[in-house]
Design a protein around this motif. Structure first.
Motif, PDB file in Angstrom:
ATOM      1  N   VAL A 290      -1.037  -2.986 -12.128  1.00 25.29           N
ATOM      2  CA  VAL A 290      -0.643  -2.900 -10.793  1.00 25.29           C
ATOM      3  C   VAL A 290      -2.058  -2.599 -10.032  1.00 25.29           C
TER       4      VAL A 290
ATOM      5  N   HIS B  84      -0.422   7.836  -5.139  1.00 25.39           N
ATOM      6  CA  HIS B  84      -0.831   6.518  -5.124  1.00 25.39           C
ATOM      7  C   HIS B  84      -1.161   6.088  -6.753  1.00 25.39           C
TER       8      HIS B  84
ATOM      9  N   LEU C 102      -5.692  -0.067  -5.018  1.00 22.53           N
ATOM     10  CA  LEU C 102      -4.830   0.839  -4.358  1.00 22.53           C
ATOM     11  C   LEU C 102      -5.720   1.810  -3.457  1.00 22.53           C
TER      12      LEU C 102
ATOM     13  N   GLU D 157       4.163  -1.068  -4.623  1.00 25.97           N
ATOM     14  CA  GLU D 157       3.095  -2.058  -4.903  1.00 25.97           C
ATOM     15  C   GLU D 157       3.458  -3.136  -5.461  1.00 25.97           C
TER      16      GLU D 157
ATOM     17  N   ARG E 280       0.659  -1.284  -0.169  1.00 19.88           N
ATOM     18  CA  ARG E 280       0.013   0.122   0.223  1.00 19.88           C
ATOM     19  C   ARG E 280       0.914   1.109  -0.054  1.00 19.88           C
TER      20      ARG E 280
END
Length: 723
Positions: free
Chosen positions: A583, A552, A589, A458, A453
């Motif tokens: 990802v 992020h 995320l 990632e 996180r």
């Protein structure tokens, strides 16, 4: 073969040899090169990667002379024991069906020769184009090469190349990048000469050109020469793009069969291989080299058997910050570079190529770019390995487990699904034992689920994905949301206790107020808007601050990276690839807008911020926080936490209330081991590993290695000692 990797698994020519696919194993110093084992460790390391699909392996640097050694653990051409170890590695690679190239290496002023002496007993001194020290050499000033010395070193490259052919190597690579000797001659930063070997770009690149010509004399016409050249030094005042382009053209004319493009120097303040570096960001410099050499006249273009010209006069090989062959396919789809060199990804997974060829991407044990067991160890003159694959570079010590007969299989329990437990469970199952993995939470991964996180980390989620897939294939019974108890564990033949750590609490007035969170609560649940004070400036505190202030979104971070370091050309491969989407699919995320860095304060009582982080990553993470405007305060004590913030007292006597609507405690970790005492009392064989054994520091490398060791020890009868 995966239909998605058509370009990657197409053949190509490297000089006189044909390779079946476009992924080569790039050079990495393994620290195995001088082990007194006859070359067994090095042979096992390389050959396992060939059996996993690598078609061409490039060795770590082999010094062309003692003066050119990177350090005491480098092999040197001409040393009988070293040559014998290399010959053993060559034979093993050939027996596995692969090809191997020797990297011809001279460190120049980067040589760390402390403890090395000449035959007459005098200390060995490094040499360079100019007598300029660098910080890694502890102030040692290299000796400037005179004309005779320059010619001697060029001939040392020739002799080393000839010796490589005698030892059976299929090709050679000349190390001319990363700030080593050849790169030092090419750069105006390190070459201050005014003779025939310096003074202007043409004379500065003369050394590199003459080395290529000498190596060609040494290997003959039929052995391919790869030139590892710098695409960008990333050092202020160093070679311009125009000078780099001219060098590339000169190297092709001199006889290089391929150009392998490196990035950056050890002393660069731009990170090049850390997890913070966007995937594929350096492709632009390889493509610039392709454009440069494509201006050469037709007579310098290599043609295929039917007379057709290729993408460029000779193949250009891209490298650095790619870890997924789907990204390699994206790169090759641009029809610029010919091939890609991957290094650390082959540490993480020796079968990277075969897994990807078959489309089994969830089987790949992905390099997470942590550097903790590879680069960090290399700089400490220790044998390298890999955090996510603790067998890496230890293959001879930990041979691939051979499944037992069913009648010989035992029943083992592993308690804890963090990195140490995952490694232990998979290795035990690989030996043929029946394994049950108990995890108290609802998902596997332990501390890696938190790390995944953190912006730039990632890829840690991919380690968990790999082991989830592996355990399923191995038939491991996985029990999540199941805190194991001793009564059920007593039914097994042995237990690995990998129950991990818990956040350490602090004894400060106000620490139980509702706006005080542990780092785990903050990272899992998010943090309300408003100013934040982070108590604890070690690795966990730094990561928590990154969680708060960095984007992020991987693509956005790629753009920010370009802007932060002023990189040439705004476009990155990242934006055009499927990587960011992959990802997001791998692990959802946390979506939030980064709070202003000025609203985040990180506190540390004493010592360095980021203490415990790896030497190659710490400076990058701290730079990210500084650039984001995070306030970092040290040399203080905590008086109290109030509803309005944290009151601290500095060593100089000042007192200050630091405003905070949220306080996050990152004061380290404590071992969580609720089982081993009772297991011992009941006579149940068990091993305690990872954070459950020792919570000091944040050391996942130690944890995964202990998980592997436990899996190899536990099946032995109690009377049989460990190796």
């Amino acid at each position: 073969m995966s239909a998605h990797l058509r370009r990657t698994f197409s053949p190509w020519r490297l000089g006189t040899i044909e390779l079946p696919h476009r992924v080569i194993m790039g050079s990495m110093h393994a620290g195995l090169e001088t082990l007194d084992d006859g070359g067994d460790a090095l042979a096992a390391y390389y050959s396992e990667r060939v059996r996993g699909g690598a078609c061409l392996v490039i060795t770590g640097g082999i010094a062309v002379s003692r003066q050119g050694s990177g350090a005491l653990d480098f092999s040197v051409f001409g040393d009988p024991a070293g040559d014998a170890r290399m010959a053993r590695a060559v034979s093993a690679v050939h027996a596995a069906g692969g090809l191997i190239a020797a990297q011809l290496f001279h460190a120049g002023r980067y040589a760390l020769l402390e403890g090395m002496t000449e035959p007459d007993g005098t200390p060995t001194r490094s040499v360079a184009p100019s007598p300029l020290p660098w910080r890694g050499a502890r102030g040692a000033v290299p000796q400037e090469l005179d004309e005779a010395g320059v010619l001697r070193v060029i001939d040392e490259f020739r002799l080393a190349a000839a010796r490589a052919v005698q030892l059976g190597f299929d090709a050679v690579e000349i190390m001319g990048s990363e700030g080593y000797l050849i790169n030092q001659f090419c750069s105006p930063v390190t070459n201050l000469r005014e003779d025939e070997w310096g003074g202007d770009p043409a004379r500065r690149r003369r050394f590199a050109v003459e080395v290529v010509r000498a190596v060609r004399r040494g290997v003959g016409r039929d052995v391919p020469i790869i030139m590892r050249m710098s695409g960008a030094d990333l050092v202020p005042g160093s070679s311009t793009q125009e000078e780099t382009d001219e060098l590339a053209r000169a190297l092709v004319v001199a006889g290089a069969d391929a150009l392998n493009i490196g990035i950056g120097w050890h002393e660069s303040t731009v990170p090049t291989v850390q997890a913070a570096v966007p995937h594929g960001v350096w492709l632009r410099y390889s493509e610039a080299i392709v454009s440069a050499i494509c201006t050469l006249p037709d007579e310098h273009w290599v043609r295929d058997d039917e007379g057709r010209k290729g993408r460029s006069p000779v193949p250009v090989i891209a490298s650095n910050r790619m870890n997924d062959l789907r990204d390699v396919e994206d790169v090759l789809g641009r029809r610029t570079v010919t091939a890609v060199a991957l290094a650390r990804p082959f540490l993480a997974d020796a079968s990277l190529v075969d897994h990807s060829r078959e489309g089994r991407f969830d089987h790949v044990n992905t390099c997470i770019g942590c550097n903790q067991a590879c680069l960090d160890r290399s700089f400490a003159l220790a044998p390298v390995s890999c955090l996510v694959n603790p067998r890496a570079a230890r293959e001879s010590r930990y041979p691939v487990a051979v499944s037992l007969r069913t009648s010989s299989a035992a029943r083992f329990a592993v308690v804890g699904g963090g990195p140490a437990g995952l490694v232990a469970a998979s290795d035990l199952a690989g030996q043929g034992h029946r394994v049950t993995l108990f995890e108290a939470s609802a998902e596997l991964g332990g501390q890696f689920t938190l790390a995944a996180r953190i912006p730039t980390k990632e890829d840690y989620a991919l380690t968990v994905r790999h082991y989830e897939s592996l355990l399923e294939r191995q038939g491991v019974q996985v029990e999540v949301a199941h805190p194991a108890i001793v009564d059920e564990l007593a039914e097994f033949d042995g237990v690995v206790v990998a129950t991990g750590v818990r956040p350490r609490t602090i004894d400060v007035p106000g620490a139980t107020l509702p706006h005080v969170l542990s780092y785990e609560e903050a990272i899992r649940g998010g943090v309300p808007s408003g100013p934040v004070v982070v108590i604890g400036g070690g690795g966990i505190g730094v990561d928590t601050a990154k969680f708060l202030v960095l984007s992020h979104d991987a693509v956005e971070r790629g753009r920010e990276f370009d802007a932060r370091f002023g990189l040439a050309a705004p476009e990155t491969m990242l934006e055009g690839s499927a990587y960011p989407q992959r990802v997001r699919m791998r692990r959802p995320l946390v979506h939030h807008d980064p709070r202003p860095g000025s609203s985040v304060t990180v506190l540390r009582r004493r010592g360095k911020f980021g203490a415990g982080m790896g030497i190659t990553s710490r400076w990058v993470a701290l730079g990210e926080l500084r650039d984001a405007g995070v306030r970092m305060l040290a040399d203080l004590d905590y008086d109290e936490i109030t509803p309005d913030g944290v009151r601290v007292r500095f060593d100089d006597g000042r007192s200050e209330l630091l405003a905070a609507s949220t306080v996050i405690v990152c004061a380290g970790q404590v071992s969580h081991d609720p089982l081993s005492a009772e297991l011992a009392a009941r006579g149940v064989r068990h091993e305690v590993v990872g954070g459950a054994l020792d919570a000091s520091g944040v050391d996942a490398v130690r944890a995964t290695r202990q998980g592997l060791d436990a899996a190899r020890r536990l099946p032995r009868p109690a009377s049989v000692p460990a190796a």
